[in-house]
Scaffold this active site. Structure first.
Site, PDB file in Angstrom:
ATOM      1  N   HIS A  17     -11.482  -4.743 -28.994  1.00  0.00           N
ATOM      2  CA  HIS A  17     -11.090  -6.151 -28.944  1.00  0.00           C
ATOM      3  C   HIS A  17     -12.318  -7.021 -29.197  1.00  0.00           C
ATOM      4  O   HIS A  17     -13.423  -6.503 -29.438  1.00  0.00           O
ATOM      5  CB  HIS A  17     -10.357  -6.493 -27.643  1.00  0.00           C
ATOM      6  N   CYS A 125     -14.986   2.747  -7.374  1.00  0.00           N
ATOM      7  CA  CYS A 125     -14.115   1.944  -8.248  1.00  0.00           C
ATOM      8  C   CYS A 125     -13.870   2.735  -9.526  1.00  0.00           C
ATOM      9  O   CYS A 125     -14.822   3.044 -10.255  1.00  0.00           O
ATOM     10  CB  CYS A 125     -14.757   0.597  -8.577  1.00  0.00           C
ATOM     11  N   LYS A 301      -8.700  -5.214 -21.543  1.00  0.00           N
ATOM     12  CA  LYS A 301      -7.473  -4.459 -21.760  1.00  0.00           C
ATOM     13  C   LYS A 301      -6.608  -4.486 -20.511  1.00  0.00           C
ATOM     14  O   LYS A 301      -5.382  -4.636 -20.590  1.00  0.00           O
ATOM     15  CB  LYS A 301      -7.850  -3.021 -22.111  1.00  0.00           C
TER      16      LYS A 301
HETATM   17  N1  MSP Z   1     -18.656   3.187 -21.602  1.00  0.00           N
HETATM   18  C1  MSP Z   1     -19.309   2.156 -20.904  1.00  0.00           C
HETATM   19  C2  MSP Z   1     -20.664   1.854 -21.523  1.00  0.00           C
HETATM   20  C3  MSP Z   1     -21.602   3.014 -21.565  1.00  0.00           C
HETATM   21  S1  MSP Z   1     -23.074   2.612 -22.399  1.00  0.00           S
HETATM   22  C4  MSP Z   1     -24.110   3.805 -22.036  1.00  0.00           C
HETATM   23  C5  MSP Z   1     -18.469   0.891 -20.959  1.00  0.00           C
HETATM   24  N2  MSP Z   1     -17.562   0.808 -21.931  1.00  0.00           N
HETATM   25  S2  MSP Z   1     -16.594  -0.441 -22.218  1.00  0.00           S
HETATM   26  O1  MSP Z   1     -15.677  -0.018 -23.237  1.00  0.00           O
HETATM   27  O2  MSP Z   1     -16.033  -0.924 -21.025  1.00  0.00           O
HETATM   28  O3  MSP Z   1     -17.501  -1.510 -22.853  1.00  0.00           O
HETATM   29  C6  MSP Z   1     -18.150  -2.512 -22.101  1.00  0.00           C
HETATM   30  C7  MSP Z   1     -18.838  -3.420 -23.079  1.00  0.00           C
HETATM   31  O4  MSP Z   1     -17.865  -3.963 -24.021  1.00  0.00           O
HETATM   32  C8  MSP Z   1     -19.493  -4.647 -22.500  1.00  0.00           C
HETATM   33  O5  MSP Z   1     -20.743  -4.385 -21.941  1.00  0.00           O
HETATM   34  C9  MSP Z   1     -19.554  -5.520 -23.726  1.00  0.00           C
HETATM   35  O6  MSP Z   1     -20.516  -5.043 -24.599  1.00  0.00           O
HETATM   36  C10 MSP Z   1     -18.185  -5.296 -24.328  1.00  0.00           C
HETATM   37  N3  MSP Z   1     -17.161  -6.141 -23.732  1.00  0.00           N
HETATM   38  C11 MSP Z   1     -15.960  -5.749 -23.231  1.00  0.00           C
HETATM   39  N4  MSP Z   1     -15.259  -6.848 -22.822  1.00  0.00           N
HETATM   40  C12 MSP Z   1     -15.980  -7.962 -23.045  1.00  0.00           C
HETATM   41  C13 MSP Z   1     -15.724  -9.353 -22.939  1.00  0.00           C
HETATM   42  N5  MSP Z   1     -14.595  -9.849 -22.483  1.00  0.00           N
HETATM   43  N6  MSP Z   1     -16.693 -10.184 -23.362  1.00  0.00           N
HETATM   44  C14 MSP Z   1     -17.862  -9.742 -23.912  1.00  0.00           C
HETATM   45  N7  MSP Z   1     -18.122  -8.442 -24.035  1.00  0.00           N
HETATM   46  C15 MSP Z   1     -17.260  -7.529 -23.518  1.00  0.00           C
HETATM   47  O7  MSP Z   1     -18.698   0.004 -20.153  1.00  0.00           O
END
Ligand code: MSP
Length: 654
Positions: A17, A125, A301
């Site tokens: 997204h 969590c 999501k």
């Molecule tokens: N798998 C772990 C990261 C491991 S890195 C060694 C994870 N994955 S995640 O799919 O949840 O991705 C998180 C990241 O997605 C955030 O840190 C950011 O980069 C991006 N984002 C997800 N939702 C977001 C927003 N609503 N706004 C901005 N960035 C966001 O955490």
């Protein structure tokens, strides 16, 4: 010079997204910027495929975790090229090479006594895939997932993170750039003011099988974060046995990670202490951005309020989507998404400012210099120097801002020069110069200076809008790929005599749509019983009459001085006059003033027009703007104008 930039590896429990896309666009932009500066640069992204969340999503979908991971990982990989995101490496935590590195690191730390077995009881969590401390909870809930964590008691392996706490505090304090922007550095230091607990790095296979087995105890798999963070090294061919090779040697010393604030703690605390224990130098910088929100709520999501990157590309083009993300969000702070905000930015900055500058200049080349680049001028006056100095300074300022991850400010620096160049056209009035043969050298100088400014503008834009920059270079016959060192100064690149021509426009204007098409609500709401997609998103709020507008809103209106050069009545209409105005280019405006002014009366008048309204057809005539007028309570109408003598047509009213 070298550079290595990474995104987090994204969980494969959700499709990409806007939040994910933003991080990836930032990393891609930085990678392109570094290449533009002549660096050897590497960019890595990928997917995080182990853990509870993925196992649960696979069960829900009735397929194996591996099949599920393959499917969603493929969606991330396939999505990025649509946004012109071009990683050098796409890593998956289910890759054998990665799993091997994780196993070796675990063994090494276990042998060194940095991983120990112990009992633990804590608040877990599932969303964060980690234990939370009481202090992190808000009203008993995880602030990111709005769920109460589970009380979990089990025997597990622990990484002795606390051993490295003092070292980490000292390191952060003596390296101010290690975590940026500063607010996140302060947040981490505040957290480190309390004693750190050791980090639980395993899960019993009775609770989780979808993970990498511990090499020293096959009743356990490793904890997802321990596995995931190591991707940054395994993707460089890192080998804990000392056989790492060239990629690691070259790129690890310059490693920079981009993340959002949700995963600050794992990156700013777990990861540097893991590296310290492994005997590997810390990464160079951690860049932390805020959230994309929809109506004040984080896009995610689990909430279901997501914007799909492919919908954005379809609506605004890859460059339009990238521009919006980087211009709208101040890196480090939260931003709100709405289709209205994208359309406003696109129309005002891209279609109007940049698009108009380009098409006006190309139209003048066609009309006044036979469609070819004139020779560089031999002389320059004060306003030429002003434009040239501003263009040179733009490149310097852009580099400073990009290096600080202040993308919106880097773009602002470019837009200042775009405005200046638009002003330069008005001040020099090439259409007036063209009337006098003796002024031909000056006319050519003005046009050369404008073309040169456009060439320089395309350079910084390449990192943000690669397709637009490529199109501008192609039209100007400038060689790509770009290089700031050889092409980043005024002069010497454009070839005089080359024919240049623009077909169409760089950014056709966008129409505002009623509903936020790009915002998807939760999957359950997305389809009606008949399987049809329902527009469940809210319409953008209507503007309330007489309510305050922000200065930024006001700036979006392109108000200009225009000269009325011809006027006629529109047949069958009592109210409408068809006006031909110069602002400075010629355009037709249909104005509802026929009851107050005759055509003869208005010719020669200076008026104020709104120049950036979408064209509208009135009684069969296309009107390209609106003339401003004032009406009193008795219904008398007077055209608005500017006082103090004649102002050149096209001058901005602000
Ligand atoms: N798998 C772990 C990261 C491991 S890195 C060694 C994870 N994955 S995640 O799919 O949840 O991705 C998180 C990241 O997605 C955030 O840190 C950011 O980069 C991006 N984002 C997800 N939702 C977001 C927003 N609503 N706004 C901005 N960035 C966001 O955490």
């Amino acid at each position: 010079m070298k550079s290595y930039i990474t995104t987090p590896i994204f969980y494969v429990n959700a499709q990409p997204h806007l939040g994910h896309a933003y991080t990836a666009v930032v990393a891609d932009t930085y990678n392109r910027f570094k290449k533009l500066c002549g660096s050897e640069s590497r960019f890595q992204t990928g997917t995080d495929e182990h853990g509870d969340k993925i196992a649960a999503a696979a069960t829900d979908n009735d397929i194996t975790p591996q099949a599920y991971a393959d499917k969603i990982s493929g969606m991330f990989r396939d999505c990025w090229p649509h946004l012109l995101i071009e990683p050098d490496n796409f890593i998956r935590t289910t890759d054998d090479a990665h799993k091997k590195v994780v196993g070796k690191v675990l063994q090494k730390l276990y042998d060194a006594g940095d991983i120990v077995f112990s009992d633990y009881s804590g608040l877990y969590c599932q969303g964060c895939e980690r234990f939370l401390t009481e202090k992190e909870l808000v009203d008993g809930l995880c602030p990111d997932h709005q769920k109460a964590p589970e009380e979990v008691t089990e025997s597990n392996y622990f990484f002795k993170m606390s051993k490295y706490q003092d070292w980490l505090i000292r390191y952060i304090e003596s390296n101010p750039e290690f975590i940026t922007p500063a607010r996140y550095r302060n947040e981490v230091l505040a957290f480190l003011a309390e004693p750190l607990e050791d980090l639980c790095i395993s899960r019993p296979i009775s609770r989780l099988t979808w993970g990498i087995p511990l090499p020293f105890d096959n009743n356990f798999v490793t904890y997802v974060w321990f596995d995931a963070l190591l991707n940054y090294l395994s993707g460089l061919g890192y080998d804990p046995d000392g056989e790492s090779g060239e990629l690691f040697e070259k790129f690890w010393p310059v490693a920079e990670h981009v993340i959002a604030k949700d995963i600050l703690k794992p990156h700013a605390i777990f990861w540097p202490t893991m590296l310290k224990a492994m005997g590997v130098a810390p990464y160079r910088r951690l860049h932390v951005h805020g959230y994309w929100n929809i109506n004040e709520t984080k896009m995610s999501k689990s909430i279901g309020n997501v914007v799909r990157p492919l919908d954005m590309v379809e609506e605004y083009g890859a460059d339009g989507a990238r521009y919006f993300m980087l211009r709208e969000m101040s890196f480090g702070l939260d931003s709100s998404f709405s289709s209205e905000a994208v359309v406003n930015r696109y129309n005002s900055d891209l279609a109007n400012d940049l698009g108009n500058l380009f098409s006006r200049t190309m139209a003048m080349v066609k009309k006044f210099t036979d469609g070819v680049v004139p020779a560089p001028p031999l002389e320059k006056n004060e306003i030429d120097s002003q434009l040239q100095d501003a263009a040179d300074e733009m490149i310097q300022e852009y580099c400073r801002r990009m290096d600080d991850f202040a993308f919106h400010q880097a773009l602002r620096a470019v837009w200042e020069v775009i405005s200046l160049a638009n002003k330069y056209i008005v001040e020099n009035a090439p259409w007036e110069l063209a009337k006098d043969a003796a002024k031909r050298p000056r006319l050519e100088a003005v046009i050369y200076n404008l073309l040169e400014t456009l060439r320089l503008i395309a350079l910084p834009l390449h990192a943000i809008m690669p397709q637009t920059a490529a199109k501008m270079w192609e039209i100007l016959h400038v060689p790509g790929p770009a290089d700031l060192k050889t092409q980043g100064q005024w002069g010497g690149v454009l070839v005089s005599g080359t024919s240049v021509q623009l077909d169409g426009s760089l950014f056709p204007r966008l129409e505002k749509k009623g509903a936020d098409k790009a915002v998807k609500n939760s999957p359950k709401q997305e389809k009606s019983a008949q399987g049809k997609v329902k527009k469940t998103a809210k319409k953008p709020a209507k503007t309330v009459e007489n309510s305050a507008v922000t200065f930024a809103d006001f700036q979006r209106y392109d108000l200009r001085v225009a000269n009325i050069v011809a006027a006629e009545k529109i047949k069958k209409s009592e109210r409408l006059l068809k006006l031909t105005v110069e602002a400075p280019e010629q355009r037709t405006i249909v104005a509802g003033i026929a009851e107050y002014y005759s055509p003869e009366e208005v010719v020669g008048k200076q008026v104020i027009i709104v120049a950036n309204l979408p064209p509208a057809k009135l009684m069969g005539v296309v009107s390209q703007g609106m003339v401003l007028a004032a009406k009193d309570a008795d219904g008398h109408l007077a055209l608005s104008t500017v006082s103090g003598g004649v102002i050149p047509a096209g001058s901005k009213v602000a």
